[in-house]
Design an enzyme around this catalytic site. Structure first.
Site, PDB file in Angstrom:
ATOM      1  N   GLU A 178      -3.263  -2.744  -6.034  1.00  0.00           N
ATOM      2  CA  GLU A 178      -3.288  -2.808  -7.601  1.00  0.00           C
ATOM      3  C   GLU A 178      -2.553  -1.525  -8.238  1.00  0.00           C
ATOM      4  OE1 GLU A 178      -7.852  -2.188  -6.268  1.00  0.00           O
ATOM      5  OE2 GLU A 178      -8.602  -3.136  -8.338  1.00  0.00           O
TER       6      GLU A 178
ATOM      7  N   ALA B 144      -7.584   1.594  -1.223  1.00  0.00           N
ATOM      8  CA  ALA B 144      -8.564   2.457  -0.448  1.00  0.00           C
ATOM      9  C   ALA B 144      -9.041   2.692   0.496  1.00  0.00           C
ATOM     10  CB  ALA B 144      -9.176   2.354  -1.355  1.00  0.00           C
TER      11      ALA B 144
ATOM     12  N   GLY C 297      -6.944  -1.845  -3.204  1.00  0.00           N
ATOM     13  CA  GLY C 297      -6.126  -1.047  -4.184  1.00  0.00           C
ATOM     14  C   GLY C 297      -4.347  -0.332  -3.858  1.00  0.00           C
TER      15      GLY C 297
ATOM     16  N   GLU D 266      -9.942  -7.328   0.264  1.00  0.00           N
ATOM     17  CA  GLU D 266     -11.978  -6.821  -0.125  1.00  0.00           C
ATOM     18  C   GLU D 266     -12.788  -7.492   0.103  1.00  0.00           C
ATOM     19  OE1 GLU D 266      -9.493  -6.381  -2.459  1.00  0.00           O
ATOM     20  OE2 GLU D 266      -9.003  -4.469  -3.232  1.00  0.00           O
TER      21      GLU D 266
HETATM   22  N1  DAK Z   1      -8.961   2.681   5.030  1.00  0.00           N
HETATM   23  C1  DAK Z   1      -8.985   3.958   5.842  1.00  0.00           C
HETATM   24  N2  DAK Z   1      -7.675   3.433   6.694  1.00  0.00           N
HETATM   25  C2  DAK Z   1      -7.158   2.924   7.034  1.00  0.00           C
HETATM   26  C3  DAK Z   1      -6.567   1.655   6.301  1.00  0.00           C
HETATM   27  C4  DAK Z   1      -7.835   1.799   5.004  1.00  0.00           C
HETATM   28  N3  DAK Z   1      -7.323   1.112   4.384  1.00  0.00           N
HETATM   29  N4  DAK Z   1      -6.212   0.858   6.599  1.00  0.00           N
HETATM   30  C5  DAK Z   1      -5.713   1.148   7.609  1.00  0.00           C
HETATM   31  N5  DAK Z   1      -5.731   2.381   7.883  1.00  0.00           N
HETATM   32  C6  DAK Z   1      -5.787   3.090   9.456  1.00  0.00           C
HETATM   33  C7  DAK Z   1      -6.501   2.120  10.704  1.00  0.00           C
HETATM   34  O1  DAK Z   1      -7.796   1.768  10.956  1.00  0.00           O
HETATM   35  C8  DAK Z   1      -5.669   3.079  11.538  1.00  0.00           C
HETATM   36  O2  DAK Z   1      -6.289   3.939  12.302  1.00  0.00           O
HETATM   37  P1  DAK Z   1      -6.431   4.300  13.575  1.00  0.00           P
HETATM   38  O3  DAK Z   1      -7.016   3.604  14.057  1.00  0.00           O
HETATM   39  O4  DAK Z   1      -4.935   4.497  13.855  1.00  0.00           O
HETATM   40  O5  DAK Z   1      -6.963   5.497  13.740  1.00  0.00           O
HETATM   41  C9  DAK Z   1      -4.259   3.119  11.079  1.00  0.00           C
HETATM   42  O6  DAK Z   1      -4.311   2.839   9.000  1.00  0.00           O
HETATM   43  C10 DAK Z   1      -3.397   1.588  11.556  1.00  0.00           C
HETATM   44  O7  DAK Z   1      -3.981   0.795  10.890  1.00  0.00           O
HETATM   45  P2  DAK Z   1      -3.726  -0.768  11.464  1.00  0.00           P
HETATM   46  O8  DAK Z   1      -3.985  -0.089  13.310  1.00  0.00           O
HETATM   47  O9  DAK Z   1      -5.194  -1.241  11.551  1.00  0.00           O
HETATM   48  O10 DAK Z   1      -2.472  -1.262  11.264  1.00  0.00           O
HETATM   49  P3  DAK Z   1      -2.147  -2.632  11.657  1.00  0.00           P
HETATM   50  O11 DAK Z   1      -1.586  -3.022  11.246  1.00  0.00           O
HETATM   51  O12 DAK Z   1      -3.183  -3.367  13.534  1.00  0.00           O
HETATM   52  O13 DAK Z   1      -2.760  -3.613  10.565  1.00  0.00           O
HETATM   53  C11 DAK Z   1      -3.173  -3.839   7.837  1.00  0.00           C
HETATM   54  C12 DAK Z   1      -2.625  -3.028   9.303  1.00  0.00           C
HETATM   55  C13 DAK Z   1      -2.675  -3.041   6.978  1.00  0.00           C
HETATM   56  C14 DAK Z   1      -3.465  -5.232   8.133  1.00  0.00           C
HETATM   57  C15 DAK Z   1      -5.153  -3.577   8.663  1.00  0.00           C
HETATM   58  O14 DAK Z   1      -4.579  -2.043   8.917  1.00  0.00           O
HETATM   59  C16 DAK Z   1      -6.057  -3.156   7.063  1.00  0.00           C
HETATM   60  O15 DAK Z   1      -6.553  -4.764   7.418  1.00  0.00           O
HETATM   61  N6  DAK Z   1      -6.108  -2.639   6.689  1.00  0.00           N
HETATM   62  C17 DAK Z   1      -7.323  -2.097   5.443  1.00  0.00           C
HETATM   63  C18 DAK Z   1      -6.533  -3.022   4.506  1.00  0.00           C
HETATM   64  C19 DAK Z   1      -7.913  -3.470   3.259  1.00  0.00           C
HETATM   65  O16 DAK Z   1      -9.007  -4.111   3.699  1.00  0.00           O
HETATM   66  N7  DAK Z   1      -7.699  -2.939   2.393  1.00  0.00           N
HETATM   67  C20 DAK Z   1      -8.664  -2.651   1.213  1.00  0.00           C
HETATM   68  C21 DAK Z   1      -9.615  -1.829   1.097  1.00  0.00           C
HETATM   69  S1  DAK Z   1     -10.742  -1.433  -0.115  1.00  0.00           S
HETATM   70  C22 DAK Z   1     -11.817   0.956  -6.993  1.00  0.00           C
HETATM   71  C23 DAK Z   1     -10.271   1.446  -7.632  1.00  0.00           C
HETATM   72  C24 DAK Z   1     -10.182   0.536  -5.640  1.00  0.00           C
HETATM   73  C25 DAK Z   1     -10.758   0.410  -4.844  1.00  0.00           C
HETATM   74  C26 DAK Z   1     -12.105   0.127  -5.142  1.00  0.00           C
HETATM   75  C27 DAK Z   1     -12.770   1.486  -6.608  1.00  0.00           C
HETATM   76  N8  DAK Z   1     -12.232   2.029  -8.519  1.00  0.00           N
HETATM   77  C28 DAK Z   1     -11.649   2.153  -9.847  1.00  0.00           C
HETATM   78  C29 DAK Z   1     -13.996   1.549  -8.187  1.00  0.00           C
HETATM   79  C30 DAK Z   1      -9.745   0.011  -4.117  1.00  0.00           C
HETATM   80  C31 DAK Z   1     -10.849  -0.673  -2.800  1.00  0.00           C
HETATM   81  C32 DAK Z   1     -10.125  -0.957  -1.425  1.00  0.00           C
HETATM   82  O17 DAK Z   1      -8.509  -1.310  -1.554  1.00  0.00           O
END
Ligand code: DAK
Length: 263
Positions: A117, A71, A114, A137
């Site tokens: 998921e 997400a 997400g 998360e």
């Molecule tokens: N959201 C926003 N931007 C993101 C992102 C994300 N999840 N993942 C990556 N980006 C962006 C980065 O900020 C970066 O942007 P700039 O800095 O270039 O502007 C760009 O994408 C490239 O990312 P990185 O520079 O970080 O790339 P790397 O190759 O170094 O790393 C990575 C890749 C995937 C390991 C890293 O980006 C990362 O850890 N990303 C976050 C992963 C994460 O934590 N995902 C979980 C998010 S929480 C719900 C349903 C679903 C959900 C919630 C509620 N309901 C039905 C209630 C879901 C929640 C989630 O998914």
């Protein structure tokens, strides 16, 4: 939707090449982070494809490099609990889970949060050898919100689920295969074509039987055995009212390939 059309959405690409369609998540700059608009568009596209009788199976992919990094964190960071409750995010995701035709995820690179998921909501998952599936998360101070805590243990078991949830580290494509989370691992450059090939195979089968089979299998995750068996039995009887059942059985007896109309 007409054949071979790229329909205009802002966050996804939809290509219909009957009898299959391919939806590609398309926010490459943020690794296909699942903004509310992207999820809404996936839902809308699946709704249209569900209603299109020319389409019998769908591939969902993020493209060559990444499936989806979860997400959109920039959209969630400052939200309150009440915001989250009121935006009915769960309802939007439920439409994806309810898609009635075979839905095949083609996963390259990260499928996180997400994104993972979303892949788990699909019926089959074809993973490129670059795939990394996980629920990070916990690193953000939250837990999965679109089914991760429920679908992981049902497929991969308690301890693997706890490992990804509590440590936040993803599993490789190979490990995901060993855990039964993905159906097949292929070289990353072949993931989408492999998934499309499987979608075409699924599209040759009797559509109503596919729909009932999918419903019955999904029921197995939600109901006691006796109730699930009752659903299966009723669907089995129902299918004898279809033209496709007559076609399938007579084609077998006549030693030819059945041609199914979804009727
Ligand atoms: N959201 C926003 N931007 C993101 C992102 C994300 N999840 N993942 C990556 N980006 C962006 C980065 O900020 C970066 O942007 P700039 O800095 O270039 O502007 C760009 O994408 C490239 O990312 P990185 O520079 O970080 O790339 P790397 O190759 O170094 O790393 C990575 C890749 C995937 C390991 C890293 O980006 C990362 O850890 N990303 C976050 C992963 C994460 O934590 N995902 C979980 C998010 S929480 C719900 C349903 C679903 C959900 C919630 C509620 N309901 C039905 C209630 C879901 C929640 C989630 O998914």
């Amino acid at each position: 939707m007409a054949d071979d059309t790229a329909v205009g959405y802002e966050n996804i690409l939809v290509e219909v090449s009957a009898p299959i369609a391919t939806i590609t998540l398309n926010r490459p700059k943020v690794l296909n982070a699942l903004s509310p608009d992207l999820i809404r568009e996936v839902n809308e596209a699946l709704g249209e494809l569900d209603a299109d009788s020319n389409v019998r199976a769908v591939v969902l992919t993020g493209g060559a490099r990444v499936f989806a990094a979860g997400a959109d964190i920039s959209d969630m960071a400052d939200r309150t609990a009440v915001d989250q409750l009121q935006r009915d995010q769960t309802g939007r995701w439920a439409g994806i889970a309810a898609f009635s035709k075979p839905l095949i995820a083609a996963v390259n690179g990260y499928a996180l949060g997400g994104g993972c998921e979303l892949a788990l909501m699909c019926d089959l998952i074809i993973a490129g050898d670059s795939a990394r599936l996980g629920q990070p998360e916990i690193n953000l101070g939250i837990i999965p919100g679109a089914g991760g805590t429920q679908r992981w243990p049902r497929t991969a078991g308690k301890h693997a689920a706890m490992e990804v949830m509590l440590l936040g580290a993803p599993v490789t494509a190979r490990r995901a295969y060993e855990l039964g989370l993905v159906n097949k691992v292929v070289p990353a450059e072949m993931t989408i074509t492999a998934a499309q090939r499987i979608a075409r195979q699924a599209a040759e089968k009797a559509p109503l039987a596919a729909r009932m089979a999918k419903e019955a299998v999904l029921k197995a995750f939600e109901t006691p055995l006796a109730e699930g068996l009752a659903v299966e039995r009723k669907s089995f009887y129902f299918l004898f009212s279809t033209e496709d059942q007559k076609e399938g059985m007579h084609a077998f007896l006549e030693k030819r390939r059945g041609v199914f109309k979804g009727k």
